[in-house]
Design a protein around this motif. Structure first.
Motif, PDB file in Angstrom:
ATOM      1  N   ARG A 110       3.321  30.059  29.783  1.00 13.67           N
ATOM      2  CA  ARG A 110       2.993  31.311  30.472  1.00 13.67           C
ATOM      3  C   ARG A 110       2.338  30.972  31.803  1.00 13.67           C
ATOM      4  O   ARG A 110       1.622  29.978  31.912  1.00 13.67           O
ATOM      5  CB  ARG A 110       2.016  32.172  29.650  1.00 13.67           C
ATOM      6  CG  ARG A 110       2.376  32.366  28.213  1.00 13.67           C
ATOM      7  CD  ARG A 110       3.382  33.422  27.898  1.00 13.67           C
ATOM      8  NE  ARG A 110       3.139  34.753  28.388  1.00 13.67           N
ATOM      9  CZ  ARG A 110       4.061  35.715  28.312  1.00 13.67           C
ATOM     10  NH1 ARG A 110       5.252  35.465  27.800  1.00 13.67           N
ATOM     11  NH2 ARG A 110       3.812  36.928  28.755  1.00 13.67           N
ATOM     12  N   CYS A 111       2.567  31.794  32.797  1.00 12.18           N
ATOM     13  CA  CYS A 111       2.059  31.507  34.139  1.00 12.18           C
ATOM     14  C   CYS A 111       1.725  32.833  34.830  1.00 12.18           C
ATOM     15  O   CYS A 111       2.462  33.807  34.692  1.00 12.18           O
ATOM     16  CB  CYS A 111       3.163  30.767  34.898  1.00 12.18           C
ATOM     17  SG  CYS A 111       2.675  30.121  36.490  1.00 12.18           S
ATOM     18  N   LEU A 112       0.610  32.872  35.570  1.00 12.77           N
ATOM     19  CA  LEU A 112       0.173  34.112  36.230  1.00 12.77           C
ATOM     20  C   LEU A 112       0.799  34.287  37.600  1.00 12.77           C
ATOM     21  O   LEU A 112       0.905  33.338  38.370  1.00 12.77           O
ATOM     22  CB  LEU A 112      -1.350  34.089  36.421  1.00 12.77           C
ATOM     23  CG  LEU A 112      -2.209  34.303  35.186  1.00 12.77           C
ATOM     24  CD1 LEU A 112      -3.678  34.122  35.557  1.00 12.77           C
ATOM     25  CD2 LEU A 112      -1.983  35.690  34.609  1.00 12.77           C
ATOM     26  N   ARG A 169      -6.867  37.169  27.712  1.00 15.87           N
ATOM     27  CA  ARG A 169      -5.457  36.785  27.752  1.00 15.87           C
ATOM     28  C   ARG A 169      -5.199  35.597  26.810  1.00 15.87           C
ATOM     29  O   ARG A 169      -5.972  34.646  26.782  1.00 15.87           O
ATOM     30  CB  ARG A 169      -5.151  36.385  29.197  1.00 15.87           C
ATOM     31  CG  ARG A 169      -3.784  35.900  29.450  1.00 15.87           C
ATOM     32  CD  ARG A 169      -3.622  35.606  30.938  1.00 15.87           C
ATOM     33  NE  ARG A 169      -2.404  34.887  31.162  1.00 15.87           N
ATOM     34  CZ  ARG A 169      -2.332  33.647  31.646  1.00 15.87           C
ATOM     35  NH1 ARG A 169      -3.441  33.009  31.985  1.00 15.87           N
ATOM     36  NH2 ARG A 169      -1.168  33.056  31.794  1.00 15.87           N
ATOM     37  N   VAL A 228      -0.667  42.023  33.112  1.00 13.17           N
ATOM     38  CA  VAL A 228      -1.796  41.370  32.431  1.00 13.17           C
ATOM     39  C   VAL A 228      -2.937  42.384  32.391  1.00 13.17           C
ATOM     40  O   VAL A 228      -3.444  42.791  33.431  1.00 13.17           O
ATOM     41  CB  VAL A 228      -2.233  40.102  33.204  1.00 13.17           C
ATOM     42  CG1 VAL A 228      -3.493  39.505  32.601  1.00 13.17           C
ATOM     43  CG2 VAL A 228      -1.107  39.085  33.211  1.00 13.17           C
ATOM     44  N   HIS A 257       8.360  40.606  34.869  1.00 11.95           N
ATOM     45  CA  HIS A 257       6.911  40.556  35.074  1.00 11.95           C
ATOM     46  C   HIS A 257       6.209  41.397  34.021  1.00 11.95           C
ATOM     47  O   HIS A 257       6.388  42.606  33.969  1.00 11.95           O
ATOM     48  CB  HIS A 257       6.561  41.068  36.472  1.00 11.95           C
ATOM     49  CG  HIS A 257       7.003  40.122  37.551  1.00 11.95           C
ATOM     50  ND1 HIS A 257       6.271  39.027  37.907  1.00 11.95           N
ATOM     51  CD2 HIS A 257       8.119  40.100  38.313  1.00 11.95           C
ATOM     52  CE1 HIS A 257       6.907  38.369  38.874  1.00 11.95           C
ATOM     53  NE2 HIS A 257       8.030  38.996  39.130  1.00 11.95           N
ATOM     54  N   SER A 276      -1.873  29.694  38.074  1.00 10.61           N
ATOM     55  CA  SER A 276      -0.491  29.784  38.586  1.00 10.61           C
ATOM     56  C   SER A 276       0.095  28.431  38.993  1.00 10.61           C
ATOM     57  O   SER A 276       1.278  28.372  39.336  1.00 10.61           O
ATOM     58  CB  SER A 276      -0.461  30.686  39.830  1.00 10.61           C
ATOM     59  OG  SER A 276      -0.948  31.958  39.547  1.00 10.61           O
ATOM     60  N   GLN A 280       7.192  33.871  31.849  1.00 13.23           N
ATOM     61  CA  GLN A 280       7.302  32.829  30.825  1.00 13.23           C
ATOM     62  C   GLN A 280       8.474  31.903  31.131  1.00 13.23           C
ATOM     63  O   GLN A 280       9.561  32.071  30.587  1.00 13.23           O
ATOM     64  CB  GLN A 280       7.485  33.499  29.464  1.00 13.23           C
ATOM     65  CG  GLN A 280       7.550  32.515  28.310  1.00 13.23           C
ATOM     66  CD  GLN A 280       7.579  33.238  26.995  1.00 13.23           C
ATOM     67  OE1 GLN A 280       6.578  33.758  26.542  1.00 13.23           O
ATOM     68  NE2 GLN A 280       8.746  33.286  26.365  1.00 13.23           N
ATOM     69  N   GLU A 311       2.474  38.325  34.297  1.00 10.95           N
ATOM     70  CA  GLU A 311       2.771  37.012  33.719  1.00 10.95           C
ATOM     71  C   GLU A 311       4.264  36.802  33.636  1.00 10.95           C
ATOM     72  O   GLU A 311       5.017  37.758  33.424  1.00 10.95           O
ATOM     73  CB  GLU A 311       2.276  36.960  32.275  1.00 10.95           C
ATOM     74  CG  GLU A 311       0.870  36.573  32.118  1.00 10.95           C
ATOM     75  CD  GLU A 311       0.548  36.417  30.642  1.00 10.95           C
ATOM     76  OE1 GLU A 311       0.345  35.282  30.224  1.00 10.95           O
ATOM     77  OE2 GLU A 311       0.521  37.428  29.941  1.00 10.95           O
TER      78      GLU A 311
END
Ligand SMILES: Cc1cc2nc3c(=O)[nH]c(=O)nc-3n(C[C@H](O)[C@H](O)[C@H](O)COP(=O)(O)OP(=O)(O)OC[C@H]3O[C@@H](n4cnc5c(N)ncnc54)[C@H](O)[C@@H]3O)c2cc1C
Length: 373
Positions: free
Chosen positions: A315-317, A283, A277, A274, A44, A225, A223
């Motif tokens: 992409r980011c958690l 992933r 995931v 959101h 993240s 974007q 996730e």
């Protein structure tokens, strides 16, 4: 032979790195264990920038942002690099949300400008506005990758051991402390900081030995974007948050949007869509065309200063608790440090200090951040 340290820190994202920095600075022997390589993009905390703001609807976070400012300066001093820039930040959109933010700033004694949409567009022609607008000069941006790197480097300078590509497989109770198991070693420590982001549930959640001692709130891992667009000539973007939802009682939450300038990369745009995931193991970081098209469509309507022909995405958690509060608490030898819910970065050095104090025996006094035993 097991190696013993005062405190182990699991995870070298922003929060683990800053916890390690503060612990090592207090003279504790510590080891920071990270499953991926230094500077990885699987969690993240990666990317060039994050929004910094004191403008919150919940005064807890205005106060935490205020506490973090001198600590940002301390980390900057230790690492000899600039990390926080208070260049101002905008909130705009749904009036009730902006009114609450205004009340919070007034209550905490911060200055702000409240503008109508035309005056705001005249001042920031790179953005369009249709409703309430509030500018907070104390907001701005923090430099994310640089912060993580600065905290890790400073922790090491204060004596922390760093172990990358070292996944923690299990955390077990051991005597008056913990045993932390990796593939090639078992560590012993008086306490462990679990700053494992989206992986926290697997280490100390319902599937772990700790389920009999405490229960974490239900965590949703999703996730997002975020994209960067090139900036048109002579245009500038402040950090901005667009409250594009009606949160009056009974109204459905639609979405919000946020962004800021990242030097050399353009203007960032994150849409609060959101995507669940399903597995952290399988992933991929593949770009989602539907999300990309939604960002371009948003920019056409709201970001006239963005050149949507030049776009890049990552992409980011996100790890989210049901009430959007953080988990920052200690039970026995376990400190869980999970400033989830998509807004933790701005507090990085303050959270590192709080977590370090918990690991050194301090007590959590904020009920919102507690874990139930
Ligand atoms: C798209 C996006 C935009 C955001 N924008 C903002 C913003 O504008 N302003 C703001 O304040 N905040 C923002 N945030 C939130 C902020 O970035 C996060 O709160 C913060 O980065 C969380 O850091 P972390 O250290 O908890 O998690 P992470 O960065 O995910 O770090 C956890 C680390 O633990 C490691 N790990 C996990 N399990 C193990 C294991 N078993 N063994 C060893 N290592 C392990 C992982 O590999 C990872 O490196 C944003 C977040 C996202 C995703």
């Amino acid at each position: 032979m097991a190696e013993r340290v005062d405190v182990l820190v699991v995870g070298a994202g922003a929060m683990g790195a800053s916890s390690a920095w503060w612990l090592a600075k207090q003279g504790r022997s510590i080891a920071l264990l990270e499953q991926f390589e230094r500077g990885h993009v699987n969690g993240s905390s990666h990317g060039q920038t994050r929004i910094f703001r004191v403008a919150y609807r919940d005064p807890i976070y205005t106060a935490l942002a205020a506490q973090s400012i001198p600590l940002w300066r301390e980390l900057e001093h230790d690492a000899e690099t600039m990390l926080l820039e208070q260049s101002g930040q905008l909130d705009h959109g749904f009036t009730a949300a902006i009114d609450e933010i205004e009340a919070g700033l007034l209550g905490a004694g911060y200055s702000f400008d409240r503008l109508d949409p035309d005056a705001a567009h005249e001042r920031w022609p790179a953005l369009n506005f249709d409703n309430a607008v509030l500018f907070s000069p104390d907001g701005g941006r923090v430099f994310a990758d640089r912060t993580v790197d600065a905290a890790i480097t400073s922790a090491q300078a204060h004596g922390a051991q760093l172990h990358f590509n070292t996944a923690v497989r299990a955390i077990e109770p051991r005597g008056d402390g913990v045993a932390v198991v990796t593939d090639d070693k078992t560590w012993h420590a008086g306490s462990v900081v679990v700053s494992a982001g989206a992986w926290v549930e697997g280490l100390v959640g319902r599937q772990s030995a700790w389920r009999n001692y405490f229960s974490l709130p239900t965590l949703a891992v999703t996730e997002q974007q975020p994209v960067h667009f090139a900036i048109k000539p002579d245009m500038e973007f402040p950090s901005y948050i667009h409250h594009v939802f009606d949160d009056s009682p009974g109204a459905a939450l639609r979405f919000g949007a946020y962004g800021l300038e990242s030097p050399g990369e353009g203007v960032k745009l994150g849409l609060e869509t959101h995507r669940p995931v399903k597995s952290l193991v399988d992933r991929t970081l593949a770009i989602d065309q539907v999300d990309l098209d939604a960002s371009i469509e948003y920019a056409h309507r709201w970001l006239p200063g963005a050149d949507t022909s030049k776009v890049s995405a990552v992409r980011c958690l996100f790890t989210t608790t049901p009430d959007a509060h953080f988990i920052l608490d200690r039970i026995g030898p376990i400190v869980v440090c999970s400033p989830c819910s998509g807004h933790g970065f701005k507090f990085t050095p303050a959270i590192g200090k709080i977590t370090a104090e918990l690991a050194m025996g301090g007590e959590q006094r904020r009920p919102e951040w507690r874990i139930s035993a």
